[in-house]
Design a protein around this motif. Structure first.
Motif, PDB file in Angstrom:
ATOM      1  N   LEU A 242      13.465  60.664   3.047  1.00 47.99           N
ATOM      2  CA  LEU A 242      12.826  61.102   4.286  1.00 47.99           C
ATOM      3  C   LEU A 242      13.685  60.719   5.489  1.00 47.99           C
ATOM      4  CD1 LEU A 242       9.086  60.215   3.552  1.00 47.99           C
ATOM      5  CD2 LEU A 242      10.267  62.394   3.219  1.00 47.99           C
TER       6      LEU A 242
ATOM      7  N   ILE B  21      12.954  61.763   9.148  1.00 50.73           N
ATOM      8  CA  ILE B  21      11.658  62.449   9.167  1.00 50.73           C
ATOM      9  C   ILE B  21      10.551  61.471   9.530  1.00 50.73           C
ATOM     10  CG2 ILE B  21       9.951  63.672   7.762  1.00 50.73           C
ATOM     11  CD1 ILE B  21      12.207  64.922   6.208  1.00 50.73           C
TER      12      ILE B  21
ATOM     13  N   THR C  15       6.210  60.961  10.550  1.00 46.05           N
ATOM     14  CA  THR C  15       4.930  61.347   9.950  1.00 46.05           C
ATOM     15  C   THR C  15       3.854  61.441  11.025  1.00 46.05           C
ATOM     16  OG1 THR C  15       4.242  59.051   9.521  1.00 46.05           O
ATOM     17  CG2 THR C  15       5.537  60.163   7.805  1.00 46.05           C
TER      18      THR C  15
ATOM     19  N   THR D 213       4.432  64.763   6.596  1.00 43.65           N
ATOM     20  CA  THR D 213       5.777  64.651   7.157  1.00 43.65           C
ATOM     21  C   THR D 213       5.876  65.635   8.321  1.00 43.65           C
ATOM     22  OG1 THR D 213       6.604  66.268   5.541  1.00 43.65           O
ATOM     23  CG2 THR D 213       6.859  63.933   5.000  1.00 43.65           C
TER      24      THR D 213
ATOM     25  N   CYS E 245       9.131  66.233  -3.397  1.00 36.45           N
ATOM     26  CA  CYS E 245       8.602  65.170  -2.540  1.00 36.45           C
ATOM     27  C   CYS E 245       8.900  63.807  -3.159  1.00 36.45           C
ATOM     28  CB  CYS E 245       7.096  65.336  -2.344  1.00 36.45           C
ATOM     29  SG  CYS E 245       6.665  66.736  -1.285  1.00 36.45           S
TER      30      CYS E 245
ATOM     31  N   TRP F 243       4.600  60.488  -2.286  1.00 32.85           N
ATOM     32  CA  TRP F 243       4.252  61.702  -1.555  1.00 32.85           C
ATOM     33  C   TRP F 243       4.066  62.848  -2.550  1.00 32.85           C
ATOM     34  CZ3 TRP F 243       3.877  61.794   3.855  1.00 32.85           C
ATOM     35  CH2 TRP F 243       4.313  60.633   4.511  1.00 32.85           C
TER      36      TRP F 243
ATOM     37  N   ARG G 152       6.689  70.675   3.217  1.00 36.30           N
ATOM     38  CA  ARG G 152       6.200  69.448   3.829  1.00 36.30           C
ATOM     39  C   ARG G 152       5.515  68.641   2.733  1.00 36.30           C
ATOM     40  NH1 ARG G 152       5.943  69.360   9.568  1.00 36.30           N
ATOM     41  NH2 ARG G 152       7.558  70.828  10.257  1.00 36.30           N
TER      42      ARG G 152
END
Length: 309
Positions: free
Chosen positions: A143, A146, A148, A157, A195, A199, A303
């Motif tokens: 991530l 990225i 959240t 995300t 993911c 996640w 996502r």
């Protein structure tokens, strides 16, 4: 008496002739010191050459530098060793942390990068050159960059995933700059697995839950404040009220890239049948998000979500 004088004259002439011949005999010409040194050096060099083996010193050095195998060093990857030129070497790797994702390989010297061929998400083949080589497997946070946001009971995300895969994903128009800007486009089967740990790909119900939490004009609230094409006189940009940062990344379908600047498509984890699955779309010309389905081979943005405890 006359005879005696004749004899004395002859003896005198003979003596003079003998002395003159001794005085004009040729003398040896002295040799200069430089000439001596030169001839001495040539003689020494000549004797040195004769004392060497048949092969010259340069050929001796050349033969001593020849190698039958060459070293391959690796970092965070298996396959290190010594190999013959032209030999194919299998390389493998695995991230030490499950939150790290593979981010390509580095080859040094870089001129041998073309000798590296990716075989799968965790293996590659390298054709060894007649040279020493260093190869490293690179990783980054799955991530990376990225953030959240929380909507309802789900954490989302706030950017499209850009996790490399050997197959099942691509950059828009196959340009890496588009991956950096828009994220990658994944087919359905790849989207379900991409993911990172902790996640998951949101289901159709997860999107319904977010839509209910946002209420009216959910699409406008999710769209970024720039980057969207206008709908005639109306701006296609959104308010990005929740920092979801939906961007018009477009899609890839049957090898064609389309809709960049106009639409954002997101896979859900919910299948419609064996060949199709549901997705959600956000468009330049509508304040609402929509639900559709398409073939699983299409490439859409992804996502990820996790349940809020």
């Amino acid at each position: 008496m006359r005879n005696i004088w004749l004899i004395l004259i002859v003896l005198f002439l003979f003596a003079c002739s003998s002395r003159e011949s001794k005085e004009i005999s040729p003398k040896k010409i002295p040799v200069s010191s430089s000439s001596v040194e030169s001839s001495s050096s040539e003689a020494s060099s000549s004797s040195l050459r004769l004392s060497l083996p048949e092969s010259s010193s340069s050929s001796f050095e050349s033969s001593s530098s020849k190698r039958s195998v060459f070293p391959l060093k690796t970092q965070d990857a298996s396959g290190a060793g010594e190999y013959k030129a032209g030999q194919k070497v299998l390389l493998g790797w695995k991230a030490a942390d499950e939150n790290l994702c593979f981010n390509g390989m580095s080859v040094s010297p870089s001129k041998y990068a073309k000798a590296l061929k990716m075989l799968s998400a965790d293996s590659a083949s390298f054709t060894m050159p007649a040279d020493s080589v260093f190869i490293s497997a690179n990783f980054k946070s799955c991530l990376d960059g990225i953030g959240t946001l929380v909507i309802g009971k789900l954490r989302w995300t706030n950017q499209n995933l850009n996790i490399w895969t050997l197959t099942g994903s691509s950059c828009y128009e196959k340009k890496s700059s588009n991956c950096r800007k828009y994220g990658r486009l994944y087919d359905f089967e790849t989207a379900k697995k991409i993911c990172p740990k902790g996640w998951r790909l949101p289901t159709d119900a997860d999107w319904d839950s977010m839509k209910a939490a946002l209420g009216e004009n959910d699409g406008a609230q999710l769209k970024s404040r720039e980057g969207w094409e206008n709908d005639e006189e109306t701006s296609g940009n959104g308010t990005d009220a929740k920092n979801f940062h939906a961007i018009p990344a477009g899609i890839v379908y049957e090898g064609s890239y389309m809709y960049r600047g106009f639409h954002a498509y997101y896979w859900t984890a919910s299948e419609r049948d064996e060949t199709t699955a549901f997705y959600r779309s956000i468009s330049y010309d509508s304040p609402e998000s929509y639900r559709y389905y398409n073939f699983k081979t299409a490439g859409y943005s992804v996502r990820c979500v996790q349940d809020v405890q």
